[in-house]
Design an enzyme around this catalytic site. Structure first.
Site, PDB file in Angstrom:
ATOM      1  N   HIS A 107       0.859  -1.187   0.000  1.00 18.91           N
ATOM      2  CA  HIS A 107       0.000   0.000   0.000  1.00 18.91           C
ATOM      3  C   HIS A 107       0.894   1.236   0.000  1.00 18.91           C
ATOM      4  CE1 HIS A 107      -2.296   3.012   2.607  1.00 18.91           C
ATOM      5  NE2 HIS A 107      -2.997   2.936   1.498  1.00 18.91           N
ATOM      6  N   HIS A 156       2.639  11.234  -1.515  1.00 25.88           N
ATOM      7  CA  HIS A 156       1.649  10.864  -0.499  1.00 25.88           C
ATOM      8  C   HIS A 156       1.794  11.868   0.628  1.00 25.88           C
ATOM      9  CE1 HIS A 156      -0.012   8.000   2.764  1.00 25.88           C
ATOM     10  NE2 HIS A 156      -1.012   8.520   2.071  1.00 25.88           N
TER      11      HIS A 156
END
Length: 288
Positions: free
Chosen positions: A3, A80
């Protein structure tokens, strides 16, 4: 699968990503580097680089791409919350592994795009062509893809692209062929209920399917564990319950397909998922 696969690269010196809310932007503008160091503890979901992940057995990569504000070179970066490495460098790192291991196959899932215009997508498509060329498998029906088929065609890369651009490029698989339902919870019990329910509801044919064994911190969780970070506050504590769920799964059309996690080196996540493939083989033996 991993992930936020690229997040080991997160650069504390980089600007804050354009997808971050105003509160985060303001926090960083006031506290600067200190704020970014704390952010990194919650945004970096992996510690291994692509080569190490591949060596350990990871074959699915969750990729989020962004432009940088006021970047004269119009470079593309993994992102991110904060920016990571240049996309080109990451793609080349994965390709080096594929060149050395011609029977290995990877799934690249480009599922979030930030600050990207049409020409940025064109740039990324060109980058994929130049890096992987004929290694990329054109989009076909998911259930037609077997290792045997890919080996015969000498394909090693399936690229999923969550943007309408995918419809214009033969080697891009539409994003809806790689659904990844997200539980968005900090509670391991709720996560497991969600994972179980989504497997029950998944379509039998026509697409791949991701089970995200991932807990998502709330703002209050971050505040309480601000200095310790995601791994210590959430992932390690929940690991036994999450791994118990993974061990009891069955692969196949009505079971799990791809399983992703944070900090994939923890416990025996990778070896446990790989072992599930043997249950599939046993099931095939039973039906013949």
């Amino acid at each position: 699968g991993s992930h936020d696969s690229f997040s080991f690269y997160i650069d504390e010196a980089s600007p804050v990503g354009p997808e971050q809310p105003e509160t985060v932007q303001n926090f960083v503008s006031v506290f600067g580097t200190v704020a970014k160091k704390l952010m990194r503890k919650w945004l970096a979901t992996q510690t291994m680089n692509f080569t190490s992940q591949l060596g350990a057995g990871i074959r699915y990569f969750d990729l989020r791409i962004s432009t940088k504000p006021r970047d004269p070179d119009n470079e593309l970066y993994f992102a991110h919350g904060l920016f990571s490495a240049k996309v080109k460098e990451g793609l080349e790192e994965i390709n080096a592994f594929l060149v050395d291991h011609p029977k290995e196959v990877v799934f690249l899932d480009f599922n979030h795009f930030y600050g990207m215009q049409k020409y940025h997508h064109e740039k990324l498509v060109q980058m994929l062509k130049e890096t992987y060329g004929n290694k990329m498998c054109p989009a076909i029906f998911a259930h037609e893809v077997s290792l045997q088929y890919l080996w015969e065609k000498e394909h090693q890369v399936l690229v999923f692209y969550h943007s309408p651009v995918a419809l214009e490029v033969p080697f891009l698989w539409p994003g809806q062929m790689m659904p990844a339902p997200w539980a968005n919870t900090t509670d391991p019990e709720k996560l497991i209920q969600f994972l179980q329910a989504s497997i029950t509801e998944r379509r039998k044919k026509g697409s791949f399917f991701i089970s995200q064994v991932v807990l998502t911190p709330k703002a209050s969780t971050v505040v309480k564990g601000v200095a310790s970070g995601l791994r210590e506050t959430i992932t390690e504590r929940a690991l036994p319950a999450m791994m118990q769920w993974v061990r009891t799964q069955k692969p196949g059309e009505s079971g799990v397909n791809i399983i992703t996690a944070d900090f994939v080196e923890l416990g025996d996540f990778i070896s446990t998922v790989i072992k599930l493939n043997y249950a599939l083989e046993e099931g095939e033996d039973d039906t013949t």
